[in-house]
Write an enzyme that holds these catalytic residues in place. Sequence first.
Site, PDB file in Angstrom:
ATOM      1  N   CYS A  24      64.191  -2.395  72.944  1.00 37.57           N
ATOM      2  CA  CYS A  24      63.686  -1.133  73.487  1.00 37.57           C
ATOM      3  C   CYS A  24      63.088  -0.293  72.371  1.00 37.57           C
ATOM      4  O   CYS A  24      63.639  -0.225  71.271  1.00 37.57           O
ATOM      5  CB  CYS A  24      64.814  -0.342  74.133  1.00 37.57           C
ATOM      6  SG  CYS A  24      65.711  -1.217  75.439  1.00 37.57           S
ATOM      7  N   SER A  25      61.976   0.367  72.657  1.00 36.90           N
ATOM      8  CA  SER A  25      61.383   1.260  71.657  1.00 36.90           C
ATOM      9  C   SER A  25      62.228   2.518  71.521  1.00 36.90           C
ATOM     10  O   SER A  25      62.828   2.989  72.493  1.00 36.90           O
ATOM     11  CB  SER A  25      59.951   1.630  72.054  1.00 36.90           C
ATOM     12  OG  SER A  25      59.932   2.288  73.309  1.00 36.90           O
ATOM     13  N   HIS A  35      57.813   4.866  68.405  1.00 33.74           N
ATOM     14  CA  HIS A  35      56.991   5.276  69.546  1.00 33.74           C
ATOM     15  C   HIS A  35      56.965   6.796  69.705  1.00 33.74           C
ATOM     16  O   HIS A  35      57.497   7.329  70.678  1.00 33.74           O
ATOM     17  CB  HIS A  35      57.524   4.591  70.809  1.00 33.74           C
ATOM     18  CG  HIS A  35      56.710   4.806  72.040  1.00 33.74           C
ATOM     19  ND1 HIS A  35      55.373   5.128  72.025  1.00 33.74           N
ATOM     20  CD2 HIS A  35      57.070   4.734  73.365  1.00 33.74           C
ATOM     21  CE1 HIS A  35      54.933   5.242  73.264  1.00 33.74           C
ATOM     22  NE2 HIS A  35      55.943   5.015  74.086  1.00 33.74           N
ATOM     23  N   CYS A  83      52.655   7.975  77.803  1.00 35.50           N
ATOM     24  CA  CYS A  83      52.704   7.132  76.612  1.00 35.50           C
ATOM     25  C   CYS A  83      51.331   6.630  76.163  1.00 35.50           C
ATOM     26  O   CYS A  83      51.196   6.094  75.064  1.00 35.50           O
ATOM     27  CB  CYS A  83      53.631   5.945  76.850  1.00 35.50           C
ATOM     28  SG  CYS A  83      55.337   6.424  77.194  1.00 35.50           S
TER      29      CYS A  83
END
Length: 385
Positions: A201-202, A332, A72
């Site tokens: 939450c992404s 994301h 990430c």
Amino acid sequence: MTPFVKPGSRDGDYPDMAREAGSAALADAGIDYAQVQQGYVGYVYGESTSGQRAIYELGLTGIPVVNVNNNCSTGATALFLATQAVRSGAADCALALGFEKMQAGSLGATYDDREQPMMRHLLALAELHEFAMPPAPYMFGAAGREHMRRYGTTEQQFARIGEKNHRHSADNPYAQFQDVYTLDEIRSSAAVYEPLTKLQCSPTSDGSAAVVVASESFVERHGLAGQAVEIAGQAMVTDLPSTFDDESAISLVGAEMTRTAARQVYEQAGVDPSDVDVIELHDCFSTNELITYEALGLCAAGEGGRLVDAAETTYGGRWVVNPSGGLISKGHPLGATGLAQCTELTWQLRGRAERRQVEGANIALQHNIGLGGAAVVSAYRPANR
């Protein structure tokens, strides 16, 4: 950057996204791709040399192109490498570009015939908290539970972070989600792994972002000082012995990497947390945003909940954290996330962030983390101040 969108909801493929973001970055700098001397292209899900295929949309000039994959933190790692190339004198102008074309749903493994790179972290965490699926919310949810147990942090404090970031993204036309939710709606959304609910939450996302990195002499030659943003400090830190020796979920999700990188950056830039005005940090889950407040030195260990309750991390508070909506609401797409954070902070320091502008923004801080692991922290300020 491109708008971040739900996977599969935009026309075209990853080269189209890369062309859109890369062309916008070059146009913003007023330069041609032929003036770029090196390219660093980040993505997590894709075949080898997808970076070349993506950046070739901007031109075929024979420059070195490096494919970057660091979970990430991929986007910020591409930026870190581009910055190193310029600072070392190897390039006068480099392009960091990131993209991701993702599958819907929770992240999964690509290969099942070899050990997963996160296995050591997962096994260590399973000794502390019973294993659960999917792995990402399990890891960050366990870190949140540990914080609650140690410091009395509440699930409502984590939920307030989700409420804040969704509220911020309502003013961001590039965000995947632009809906505002009440705190009750955040708390009552589907449970994922306590204390996390879905709206904390992404999501998975498609999108791309790009940054032109240039030397001071290049900026001067091209008359760009009025819009240039200086990288005043930057550090990348990978896992430390403490990741595993602490026997802590908080350490296993990278808090010590972040803390170490932040200290290096503050020293390089000659600033401390009180000097910072606006922050884009890696809120893959609301629990990680609160933990990162402490790792970045915004407050002492255990006091992240106090910042939330005092509204110190939104407009009108001491810092504005994730004015873009953060990963939770902006989206994301892994390879693009770090570069999108840089993009947002560049707009903020130029005073061009429109309705989400942080008044008087002069020092900005960026934090992008990838488990397994790497944390990249960068400090920015306008070049002409």
